[in-house]
Design an enzyme around this catalytic site. Structure first.
Site, mmCIF file in Angstrom:
data_model
loop_
_atom_site.group_PDB
_atom_site.id
_atom_site.type_symbol
_atom_site.label_atom_id
_atom_site.label_comp_id
_atom_site.label_asym_id
_atom_site.label_seq_id
_atom_site.Cartn_x
_atom_site.Cartn_y
_atom_site.Cartn_z
ATOM 1 N N SER A 1 -12.561 -6.192 5.637
ATOM 2 C CA SER A 1 -13.000 -6.385 4.246
ATOM 3 C C SER A 1 -12.421 -7.678 3.706
ATOM 4 C CB SER A 1 -12.535 -5.219 3.376
ATOM 5 O OG SER A 1 -12.654 -5.586 2.015
ATOM 6 N N HIS B 1 -17.197 -6.542 6.056
ATOM 7 C CA HIS B 1 -17.356 -5.679 4.877
ATOM 8 C C HIS B 1 -17.166 -6.528 3.620
ATOM 9 C CE1 HIS B 1 -17.290 -1.685 2.960
ATOM 10 N NE2 HIS B 1 -16.358 -2.172 2.148
ATOM 11 N N ASP C 1 -17.208 -6.456 -0.426
ATOM 12 C CA ASP C 1 -17.079 -5.567 -1.583
ATOM 13 C C ASP C 1 -17.537 -6.274 -2.854
ATOM 14 O OD1 ASP C 1 -15.738 -3.134 -0.523
ATOM 15 O OD2 ASP C 1 -14.203 -4.585 0.075
ATOM 16 N N MET D 1 -18.085 -5.906 -6.845
ATOM 17 C CA MET D 1 -17.620 -5.076 -7.978
ATOM 18 C C MET D 1 -18.072 -5.697 -9.293
ATOM 19 S SD MET D 1 -13.707 -4.458 -6.833
ATOM 20 C CE MET D 1 -13.277 -4.055 -5.153
ATOM 21 N N HIS E 1 -21.009 -3.597 0.352
ATOM 22 C CA HIS E 1 -20.625 -2.368 -0.362
ATOM 23 C C HIS E 1 -20.738 -2.641 -1.853
ATOM 24 C CE1 HIS E 1 -17.054 0.586 -1.291
ATOM 25 N NE2 HIS E 1 -18.199 1.015 -1.778
ATOM 26 N N MET F 1 -20.264 -1.759 -5.383
ATOM 27 C CA MET F 1 -19.567 -0.908 -6.357
ATOM 28 C C MET F 1 -20.029 -1.365 -7.735
ATOM 29 S SD MET F 1 -15.906 -0.816 -4.447
ATOM 30 C CE MET F 1 -16.294 -2.283 -3.527
ATOM 31 N N MET G 1 -15.314 7.072 0.750
ATOM 32 C CA MET G 1 -14.222 6.318 0.123
ATOM 33 C C MET G 1 -12.940 7.131 0.260
ATOM 34 S SD MET G 1 -15.136 3.346 -1.023
ATOM 35 C CE MET G 1 -13.432 3.036 -1.479
ATOM 36 N N GLY H 1 -12.140 -0.015 -6.045
ATOM 37 C CA GLY H 1 -11.836 -1.041 -7.043
ATOM 38 C C GLY H 1 -10.775 -2.030 -6.598
ATOM 39 N N PHE H 2 -9.923 -1.616 -5.677
ATOM 40 C CA PHE H 2 -8.813 -2.490 -5.284
ATOM 41 C C PHE H 2 -8.484 -2.292 -3.813
ATOM 42 C CE2 PHE H 2 -8.329 -1.079 -9.656
ATOM 43 C CZ PHE H 2 -8.351 -2.292 -10.335
ATOM 44 N N GLY H 3 -7.992 -3.361 -3.193
ATOM 45 C CA GLY H 3 -7.461 -3.243 -1.838
ATOM 46 C C GLY H 3 -6.011 -2.776 -1.886
ATOM 47 N N GLY H 4 -5.495 -2.424 -0.736
ATOM 48 C CA GLY H 4 -4.064 -2.146 -0.617
ATOM 49 C C GLY H 4 -3.593 -0.814 -1.178
ATOM 50 N N ASP I 1 -13.373 3.874 4.161
ATOM 51 C CA ASP I 1 -12.978 2.665 3.439
ATOM 52 C C ASP I 1 -11.817 2.974 2.499
ATOM 53 O OD1 ASP I 1 -12.888 0.247 2.124
ATOM 54 O OD2 ASP I 1 -14.853 0.432 1.166
ATOM 55 N N GLY I 2 -10.668 2.375 2.823
ATOM 56 C CA GLY I 2 -9.509 2.494 1.946
ATOM 57 C C GLY I 2 -8.289 3.028 2.672
ATOM 58 N N GLY J 1 -9.013 -3.883 5.012
ATOM 59 C CA GLY J 1 -8.798 -5.079 4.216
ATOM 60 C C GLY J 1 -7.407 -5.617 4.416
ATOM 61 N N SER J 2 -6.437 -5.002 3.768
ATOM 62 C CA SER J 2 -5.076 -5.524 3.874
ATOM 63 C C SER J 2 -4.526 -5.419 5.292
ATOM 64 C CB SER J 2 -4.155 -4.839 2.858
ATOM 65 O OG SER J 2 -4.406 -3.476 2.795
#
Ligand code: DX5
Ligand code: ZN
Length: 224
Positions: free
Chosen positions: A12, A37, A39, A41, A70, A72, A141, A146-149, A179-180, A201-202
């Site tokens: 991501s 990926h 994202d 938003m 994706h 959102m 999800m 809304g946020f990575g990490g 995802d997440g 992502g992270s």
């Protein structure tokens, strides 16, 4: 059923270094990742705002990876054609953001793209029961979007298992994306639960993206 699935790592870019976006994408592709990926938003469906069509159009020139977009965003129908024109291969919309999810999924498929349906952590997978045949992929999800990490929400694993059971019972080979909060240590659990597309992502972009992606892919291969 599991052996017929294809497994993909989907880095991501939300966690990428945007001053080096092109080389970060090349790095994860060199590592062997075949999905990217992306994202999107809107500040309404989720609290944050990320990026949209101009960024996708620009990076489309840099890679032939599968663009896994994706959305959102509220009322994604308004923008589906624009995302296709920008270079999306797969568009995932949220069940919670679509008043007429059946129509939206049909629209994505009629554009010649792969269609995905996403559910937030609090949304049961059963909302997708009737539209599963329209989905190339379902995105579970495993954090609130809304946020990575963020940390993986443990009950997501039960949702993956339940969904894979529903699909198997109907003879569907639909991809399940998670995802997440995905990292190497969670991969065996996610794959054995039935997921086959893993967003990270992270875990990819914090540090050396190529090395991290290789390690995640190795961890996936060990489970298949
Ligand atoms: C979150 C996004 C994710 C995010 C995942 O709303 O949908 O794709 O980038 O980030 P990590 O892997 O850091 O949890
Ligand atoms: Zn995402």
């Amino acid at each position: 059923m599991k052996e017929q699935l294809q497994y993909h790592l989907a880095p991501s870019i939300l966690s990428a270094d945007f001053t080096q976006l092109g080389s970060q994408i090349s790095a994860v592709q060199a590592a062997g990742a075949d999905y990217l990926h992306i994202d999107v938003m809107d500040g309404h469906f989720v609290p944050s705002i990320s990026y949209g069509m101009p960024v996708i159009k620009s990076i489309r020139k840099a890679t032939d990876m599968v663009f896994d977009v994706h959305l959102m965003i509220e009322e994604p129908d308004r923008y589906l054609d624009d995302f296709r024109a920008a270079g999306a291969d797969l568009i995932t919309v949220h069940a919670e953001a679509c008043r007429h999810l059946d129509r939206t999924l049909h629209h994505i498929k009629e554009m010649g793209l792969m269609a995905g349906a996403a559910v937030n952590p609090a949304t049961p997978v059963s909302v997708l029961t009737h539209v599963l045949p329209l989905c190339d992929m379902v995105l579970i999800m495993s954090v609130n979007p809304g946020f990575g990490g963020q940390d993986y929400i443990p009950y997501s694993t039960d949702k993956i298992k339940e969904l894979r059971g529903m699909l198997d019972a109907r003879g569907l080979r639909t991809d399940i994306e998670v995802d997440g909060g995905v990292n190497a240590s969670r991969i065996p659990m996610l794959i054995s639960a039935g997921a086959n597309v893993l967003v990270a992502g992270s875990a990819v972009f914090k540090g050396d993206a190529e090395k991290n992606a290789r390690e995640l892919l190795r961890a996936m291969e060990e489970c298949i």
